[in-house]
Motif scaffolding. Structure first.
Motif, PDB file in Angstrom:
ATOM      1  N   LEU A 120       0.988  -1.170  -0.044  1.00  0.00           N
ATOM      2  CA  LEU A 120       0.090  -0.025  -0.024  1.00  0.00           C
ATOM      3  C   LEU A 120       0.854   1.352  -0.049  1.00  0.00           C
ATOM      4  O   LEU A 120       0.382   2.169  -0.487  1.00  0.00           O
ATOM      5  CB  LEU A 120      -0.884  -0.142   1.098  1.00  0.00           C
ATOM      6  N   MET A 121       1.800   1.444   0.711  1.00  0.00           N
ATOM      7  CA  MET A 121       2.817   2.316   0.612  1.00  0.00           C
ATOM      8  C   MET A 121       3.257   2.548  -0.781  1.00  0.00           C
ATOM      9  O   MET A 121       3.699   3.918  -1.172  1.00  0.00           O
ATOM     10  CB  MET A 121       4.025   2.296   1.861  1.00  0.00           C
ATOM     11  N   SER A 122       3.825   1.498  -1.265  1.00  0.00           N
ATOM     12  CA  SER A 122       4.575   1.928  -2.587  1.00  0.00           C
ATOM     13  C   SER A 122       3.467   2.273  -3.854  1.00  0.00           C
ATOM     14  O   SER A 122       3.820   3.015  -4.622  1.00  0.00           O
ATOM     15  CB  SER A 122       5.128   0.283  -2.957  1.00  0.00           C
ATOM     16  N   ASP A 123       2.200   1.718  -3.529  1.00  0.00           N
ATOM     17  CA  ASP A 123       1.282   2.329  -4.310  1.00  0.00           C
ATOM     18  C   ASP A 123       1.023   3.866  -4.072  1.00  0.00           C
ATOM     19  O   ASP A 123       0.814   4.595  -4.854  1.00  0.00           O
ATOM     20  CB  ASP A 123      -0.099   1.539  -3.847  1.00  0.00           C
ATOM     21  N   LEU A 124       1.143   4.347  -2.755  1.00  0.00           N
ATOM     22  CA  LEU A 124       0.680   5.627  -2.360  1.00  0.00           C
ATOM     23  C   LEU A 124       1.748   6.532  -3.067  1.00  0.00           C
ATOM     24  O   LEU A 124       1.401   7.705  -3.503  1.00  0.00           O
ATOM     25  CB  LEU A 124       0.635   5.867  -0.793  1.00  0.00           C
TER      26      LEU A 124
END
Length: 218
Positions: free
Chosen positions: A158-162
């Motif tokens: 999720l952090m990489s996506d953000l």
């Protein structure tokens, strides 16, 4: 001479008679005494110390024989998806992704099954949600990212996506994460906020962020 013999004879008779009387008296005394083997323990008077010693011994025996019961504790470890896990989730995931329905319905079903998946399943679903959730509807995905109870692998996805989202989505979300002290991504978000805004004081980040977004719309 005769007189001397007579006296000697009388003396012997007296000694014999006296010895007999003494033996008779001693025998009568021994008959009145009970033999040691016939004495019973209960017939011996107990002293105060003996009574106390017996009482302590009985309490000690009782304490050993009575089991000490301790309450059992539930030592079951919680899984990322809880205890009500989705059965055959791999097949269900393939069914959702392979269906002809639009992405909106796919996203809805993926969000519904997410809480009931093991860590591996949540990680895979997070990857698909990252690809399917549009920027203008990022809020539900951002709520997952703020969930500090999720596994590290899920939060990494999720952090990489953000970080690949537009600035208008990315910066406000990073600010929220930086302010969430219990979130595993809080420290990383703080570092990114300092980098983007060139400001180390967290109290100034909200105002600095608004100014930065005006200069860097996307």
């Amino acid at each position: 001479m005769q007189t001397s013999k007579l006296l000697t004879t009388i003396g012997l008779v007296v000694v014999i008679i006296g010895g007999g009387l003494l033996l008779g008296w001693w025998g009568s005394r021994e008959k009145g005494r009970a033999p040691i083997s016939d004495l019973q323990p209960n017939s011996i008077p107990a002293t105060a110390g003996a009574v106390e010693s017996n009482a302590l011994r009985m309490r000690s025996i009782t304490a050993v024989q009575v089991p000490i019961l301790t309450p059992l504790t539930n030592a079951a470890s919680a899984q990322p998806g809880g205890t009500n896990l989705q059965a055959h989730w791999e097949e269900k995931l393939d069914e959702i992704l392979g269906s002809e329905q639009d992405d909106t319905n796919k996203v809805k079903q993926l969000f519904e099954m997410f809480p009931h998946l093991p860590e591996e399943g949540q990680t895979q679903v997070a990857e698909h949600l990252a690809n399917l959730v549009p920027d203008d509807n990022y809020s539900p995905l951002g709520q997952l990212l703020q969930n500090s109870k999720l596994s590290e692998s899920v939060l990494d996805v999720l952090m990489s996506d953000l970080l690949n989202r537009p600035n208008a989505v990315k910066l406000p979300m990073l600010l929220q994460l930086a302010q969430s002290l219990d979130n595993p991504k809080a420290d990383e978000s703080k570092d990114l906020m300092e980098l983007y805004l060139d400001e180390e004081d967290p109290a100034k980040w909200p105002q600095k962020m608004q100014e930065w977004l005006k200069e860097n719309p996307d």
